[in-house]
Structures are given as structure tokens and as C-alpha cells.
Design a protein around this motif. Sequence first.
Motif, PDB file in Angstrom:
ATOM      1  N   GLN A 513      53.603  60.267 118.111  1.00  0.00           N
ATOM      2  CA  GLN A 513      53.945  60.541 119.501  1.00  0.00           C
ATOM      3  C   GLN A 513      54.260  62.015 119.720  1.00  0.00           C
ATOM      4  O   GLN A 513      53.952  62.583 120.779  1.00  0.00           O
ATOM      5  N   HIS A 515      52.929  64.553 118.203  1.00  0.00           N
ATOM      6  CA  HIS A 515      51.763  65.432 118.017  1.00  0.00           C
ATOM      7  C   HIS A 515      50.513  64.898 118.705  1.00  0.00           C
ATOM      8  O   HIS A 515      49.431  65.457 118.534  1.00  0.00           O
ATOM      9  N   ARG A 516      50.663  63.833 119.493  1.00  0.00           N
ATOM     10  CA  ARG A 516      49.465  63.205 120.055  1.00  0.00           C
ATOM     11  C   ARG A 516      48.730  64.126 121.020  1.00  0.00           C
ATOM     12  O   ARG A 516      47.486  64.215 121.003  1.00  0.00           O
ATOM     13  N   ASP A 517      49.454  64.853 121.874  1.00  0.00           N
ATOM     14  CA  ASP A 517      48.793  65.711 122.869  1.00  0.00           C
ATOM     15  C   ASP A 517      47.986  66.811 122.196  1.00  0.00           C
ATOM     16  O   ASP A 517      46.853  67.105 122.617  1.00  0.00           O
ATOM     17  N   THR A 518      48.557  67.425 121.193  1.00  0.00           N
ATOM     18  CA  THR A 518      47.834  68.510 120.510  1.00  0.00           C
ATOM     19  C   THR A 518      46.611  67.968 119.790  1.00  0.00           C
ATOM     20  O   THR A 518      45.550  68.618 119.765  1.00  0.00           O
ATOM     21  N   ALA A 520      44.951  65.337 120.690  1.00  0.00           N
ATOM     22  CA  ALA A 520      43.977  65.040 121.746  1.00  0.00           C
ATOM     23  C   ALA A 520      43.267  66.307 122.205  1.00  0.00           C
ATOM     24  O   ALA A 520      42.056  66.301 122.480  1.00  0.00           O
ATOM     25  N   LEU A 521      43.995  67.422 122.282  1.00  0.00           N
ATOM     26  CA  LEU A 521      43.369  68.700 122.653  1.00  0.00           C
ATOM     27  C   LEU A 521      42.352  69.120 121.606  1.00  0.00           C
ATOM     28  O   LEU A 521      41.276  69.653 121.941  1.00  0.00           O
ATOM     29  N   LYS A 524      38.849  67.737 122.061  1.00  0.00           N
ATOM     30  CA  LYS A 524      38.061  68.131 123.232  1.00  0.00           C
ATOM     31  C   LYS A 524      36.786  68.841 122.787  1.00  0.00           C
ATOM     32  O   LYS A 524      36.706  69.414 121.689  1.00  0.00           O
TER      33      LYS A 524
END
Length: 876
Positions: A513, A515-518, A520-521, A524
Motif C-alpha cells: 500500500q 509503494h503502490r502508486d509509485t 503503478a507509475l 505507465k
Amino acid sequence: MTNFISVQLKKASEVDLAKPLCKFIQQSYPSGDAQAEHCRAAEELSKLRKSALGRPLDKHESALETLLRYYDQLCSIEPKFPFSENQVCVTFTWKDAFDKGSLFGGSVKLALASLGYEKTCVLFNCGALASQIAAEQNLDNDEGLKAAAKHYQFASGAFQHIKDTVLSALNREPTVDISPDTVGTLSLIMLAQAQEVFFLKATRDKMKDGIIAKLANQAADYYGDAYKQCQYKDTLPKEVFPVLAAKHCIMQANAEYHQSILAKQQKKFGEEIGRLQHAADLVKTVASRYDEYINVKDLVDKINRALTAAKKDNDFIYHDRVPDLKDLEPIGKASLVKSTPVAVPLSQKFTDLFEKMVPLQVQQSVSVYNQRKADLVNRLIAQMREATNLANGVLASLNLPAAIEDVSGDTVPQSILNKSKAVIEQGGVQTIDQLIKDLPELLQRNKEILDESLRLLDEEETTDNELRTKFKERWQRTPSNDLYKPLRAEGANFHNILNKAVQADGQVREGYQSHRDTIALLCKPEAELNAAIPSANPAKTLQGSEVVNVLKTLLASLDEVKKEREQLENDLKSVNFDMTNKFLTALAQDGAINEEAISVTELDRIYGSYTQKVQESLKKQEELLKNIQNAHQEFSKMKQSNNESNLREEVLKNLAVANDNFVELLGNLKEGTKFYNELTEILLKFQNKCSDIVFARKTERDELLKDLQQSIAREPSAPSIPLPTYQTTPAGGNKPAAPSTPTPAPRTMVGTKPQPPARPPPPVISAASSSPSASAPSGTAAAPPSAPAAPTPAPAPGVSASSTAPSQAQGPPYPTYPGYPGYCQMPMPIGYNPYMYGQYGPYAPAPVFQNPGQPPYPAPQQPGYPFPQQPYFPQQ
């Protein structure tokens, strides 16, 4: 002349090996296919013993093969079963082989709970049967001679092995037939007979007389030594001694005869006559003393003919002086035989029935060794992974290698693109989400299996406790609570493992949770990724500088160290070494296993080089990271810094950290999934173990319940009616002993009057007074035969029950029901007066005999009452 000695077989008592071995297997090894296979092997071993020892054996190779297989099997199971009085207790009983109804200086029979004793006796029978097979061979052909020589040498080796090992195998004084002195003599006898067979072979092949003489002289020596060993000992059958003495003389005579032929060839005619005279004296001694044991007529005739011809030639032609016996040169010796050493397996067709079974002590040692090995491997892998994470963290904090790849300041560095590509290829956040979603399902499946296994144990234990409370001491079997302790301990261990796994799953979720956003980035496309990274002024002036080249070289070296470390981790995981044989050897040699010493030595030997490589890798990485940090400091000083460049560098650092976190999370989740799947297999085995033992307990419970019900059904259902004191207390005031059979319930009499008061007790009547010839007291009128009889009082103390009529309590008549144990009554005497005081009690019914199986007689009417007794119709 070829009269060979063969040894009688020892006789063994029958022993069932299957039951104690199966019991030990069931107690020591988990239930399942392996246990069933071991139990089948135990039954096969018991059958093999019956084939080898439970019947008379033919004097044939196949019978010897059976004995050898059984001996080999005993040797193979010795380290696998703890044969002793307090563990696997099997008593082997053997009779003395030479006993014929009298003792030959030792015990006729010996029983010991020792596998070494069984092995010794079986090996004795192997040697004895080999001697019998050899004695049955046809010595007129080469095959028979070779077989006889082979079997005699084997028998000699078997007896020699017993001589060397019997005392240590038994730890007590053995029977005379297997004592060291006896088997030592038997070994020498077998060796002498093997040498004699070679002498016969040389004679048959017409070899040179000098060689034949040496062979015969060596055989004579063997026979002489054997005779000396048992000459003053009463250990062997008496018929053996004259045979040994005769064979010694015969073989010496043969040696002299063939040496005389050699002397004749050498023109030594006097020596020829001297040797023939000695040979003639020897065979003459045999013929006079041992003629009933060995027939030497042919040999006597041959030697006498040669002696007569030699004397005639010497008297008429050569006139050579005949030397004295003491002046003759000794004949040489040539031994062509040796005792065959006992090397297991003796049978060429031997197959170990318990090949897959290892002793419990070895199994435990292997388990501890595997734990030590796992701890060592996990420690080394953890050191390498920790070092790799440290290196990745250092590089991420320094924004390497992205910092030296960021040339233009507005494009994505190649290292970030490579990491993004790797993450996308492995599924990115979708893979992590799916793995995290699957974990609860896997966990729940394992919990359900474990709960169901323990539920089976709980239900059976509850039922067992209820039945134990109901039947109390009759419920004679091991309490389920005691029986299930190992299984419950195993189940508690599984609960702890699952609890730790739940905690680990929670930590993985928390890390994901954060580190999920990074991550996901990082998943890309390149255009979106480039747009998300702030742009900054290029640092073209640094490209191509020496510090950048140094950093690139150091980073390449660090990547190489990481790859080597991955390979080293795979090598550590793939190393496999089975310690079973080493522990088995240690157990066989020392009788115990020093697991720690053996395991530490082997682990150091196997993993010593890997440990050294891990330490070298850590040391090399430490030096590389130090150099990278120093070079980066110079690089930072030379690089122009501003807010935009700092922000860009921070984003690049986070992307590098996200890649490392993704790799770590993916590895942890895959390991967790593998762990749950492997645990499922283990728990299924545990569930099968629980269901098997519960099924066995239910079967045992049903059988026990059936036995209890049958036992209860056989018990009498009528209650015991307490009698009034005046009916149970005799004149002496002592309470009579309770009857051995229960008293039947009284039959209700309709319209009967109350009982009159008790009269004084009658005198004791002896057995003689109940006979028809017994006289009544004076003044007593004789009663008609049909008059009702009074009961016989209880016998006086000191009078045996067999000499008096059984007594019955006073009061209303007690009928004897068909099929119910009644009283054995005596016939009414002739001339009996039922109203005469002093002959019988006034209220007791007359004793009446009835045959077994006959319907009972109606009880007599109570005397002194006008009411007729109701007739009784027995049930058919």
C-alpha cells in the motif's frame, strides 16, 4: 574311505516375528503406505523364518539359499529394530545341536531375547547344512569335487565367524555347540575335509606325486590339529574322535605312499621301502582300531602291493639300505584351502524386505540434520539478500545509475526504462493485486483442513470419554486423550505456523500500500512516464568526464556481484545430500548416533565453500559501495544543482525504489503462495493420519462394545433378594458364606399365611445320615416314601461341600427355573419322617436330584400348612 563328517542342524522353537515387529512399526512410524509396507515386510520375514527353520531342510542348494537369505535379512534389520527385553522383545529358543537326551557339558536349550543369538544360531545352521550338502556330493566327477570344496570352505568360514563373535553377540555363556572351542574345532574339521577334497581332485587328475603328497600331508596336519583340540573335551559327538584320528593316519599314509613313488622315480629305493613301511603301519593301525568307522581295505591292499614289489626289487636287484623312519626327510605341505569369510549378503538372491525403512533414531537424526541444513542455507541466503537490498537502497538514495544517464534532463533515463519494462513484463500491479487476493483463500483452505482434522479427534475423544464414564473399569483401552497427544502437538504447531503466516501477509500488504502508486507509475508507457518526471537543465558538461566513467565501471561491477549472488543462491538451494547411510553406519558401529558432531562435520564439508563465497561476495560489495559513494560525492560537486533538478532527481529515486519494492513484493508473494500450497499437502497428510487413527479407534470401539454387550447379556438379570436374619444366621451365630450362584427370585404364593416364628436350629447332620441306610432317632416313626422332605441344613464348618447336600434358605419354596442355575439336590431317603424333629429342619424343602437338562421337579409342599402348594409348570 571317503567318510566325511557333517554337522547336525540346531532346532529352533517357533516364533511369530510379525506381531512384535508390526506393533513397533505402528508405534514408531506414521500410518500410511510406508507403515503398511513395513508391516507386510514383517509378515514376509516371519514366513521366511518358518521356511528356513520351521521344517526339515533338504540337503540341497535351495534349502541353503533360504537359510542364507534369512541370515542376510537378520543382518539388515539389526540396526532398524531395537531388539531387546524392554523394547522389541522377541525370545528365540534353540536346542543344542549335539544333544541326544543327555548334556554334553552345557545346556540342552537356551532362550534369549537377542537378535545376535538368532543370527549366531542361523549361521551355525548355514555351516551345518553346507557340510551336509558337501558330504552328499559325488566325488567321482569334477563338479562334485568343486561343490564339496566350496561348501566345506564356506562352512569353515561360518564356524570361524561364530567363534570370533559369539561371546560379544550373546553377552553370556552359550550352549556347548556354539561355544568358541566347539565351533573353532568344527571350522578346522571343515578346512581339513576341503583339503582332502583337493587331494582327491589331484589324485583323480593324476598330478605329480610330489604335489599330491604335499596336499595329503597338509590335510593330515589339519586333521591332527582338530583331533588335538577336542581330544580332552567332551564337546562333540563321540563318533567324531575316531574319525578324526583315522583320517589323520589315512592322509599321512597317502602322503607317504605318493612320496615313495617320487623316491622310486629318484632311484631312492631304500627310502621308497621305508615310506611304504610307515604307510603300511599307519593303515594297519586304522584297520585295527577304527575299522567300524572307516574302511581302508583298498588302501591297505594298494600299499601292501607296492611294498611287496619294492622289497622284491630291492632284495634281488638294488640292495639299497632302508633308512629308519626318523632319518626320512619331512614331506612338504601345500594348502589350497582357506575359510570363506562371512560377508553380508551371503545370498546372491537377497533382497532387503525393509530396504526403505530406517531406524527411528536415524530418522530423528536425519530430521535434526535437515533442520540444521535449512538454518544454514537460510542464513546464507538471508545475508546475500540483505546485502542486495542494502546495495539497491544505496544506489536509489544516490539516484544511480539514473543520475549519470540523465543527459538531456527531459527524457527518461535508460535504467528507469529498463526497470519499467521488467515490471510491466512481470504483470505490474495487476499481478501483485491478484496474488494478494489469493492469499486469504489459500489461508482459509488450510485452516479448514486443520480444523476438520482436529474436529475428528475431538469427536472421537468425546465419544471415548462418554463410554469410559458409562462403563468405567470395563472400558479397557488406551484413553484417546493420551493417544492423541502427539497429533494435538502437531496440530498446535500448524496453528502457530498459520498465525505467523497471517502476520507476514499483513506486513506484505502494508508495504504494498505504501509503494503502490509509485509502482503503478512505473508501469505507465514511456510517454506518460516521461510526462510524470519533471524536466531540468541538462548536465552535458559532465558527460564523458572521468568521474562518470568511474561510476559506470563501479556500477557494472556491482551488477556482476548481484548476478553471481543470484547464481550462488540457486546453487545453495540445489545442494542435496542424504545423511541416512552415514547415520546408519554410525549406529551400526557405535550403537548410538552423535548427531551434532556428524552433522556439523558434514555441513562444513558440503557448505564450507559456499559460505566462503558468500563472505567474499559481501566483502567485495562493501568495497564497491564505498568507492561508489566516494565517486558520487565528486560527481555531485561537479553537477549544477537547482530546484528543478533536485525535484527530478527525487522522482527518479522514487521510481528506482519502486522497482526494488516490486521485485521484493513479488518474491514474497510467490513464496507465500508456494508456502500455502505446500502446507496444504502437509495438512492433507495430517488429516489422513487423523482420519486413519479415528477410523481404527472406531473399529476398536465397535468391537469392544460388542464384547461388552455379549458379556452383559451373559450375566444374570434377576436381582439378589436379601433374606431375613433368622433364615441366614446358623446356630453358631456366624454368617454363612454367600453362595457362588445367585439366588432365584421367590415365587409368590397366593393365600399363604404368615410365617411362624423361627424354631431353634436343627443339629448338624453328617453326610452319612442322608443315605438310605441312615437310622432315624429312637421313637421316630418311619414316613411313607411320598411324604414331603425337609431341607438339609448348611454343612458345619470344616466339612467339605462335596460331602454334604447343598443347603437352601428356609421360607417359601424357591423353584428352579429352566436354563437358570439352580441347586443340586439329593434324593429323599427311604423311611424318612418329615415331622420328626432332629432329622431335617421343619421348614426346608427336601433335597431332590435331577439330571442335567431335565425339567425341575415341583418344589415340595411346606410342612405344617393345610394349604396345598400351587403346581408349577416349567417353561419349555
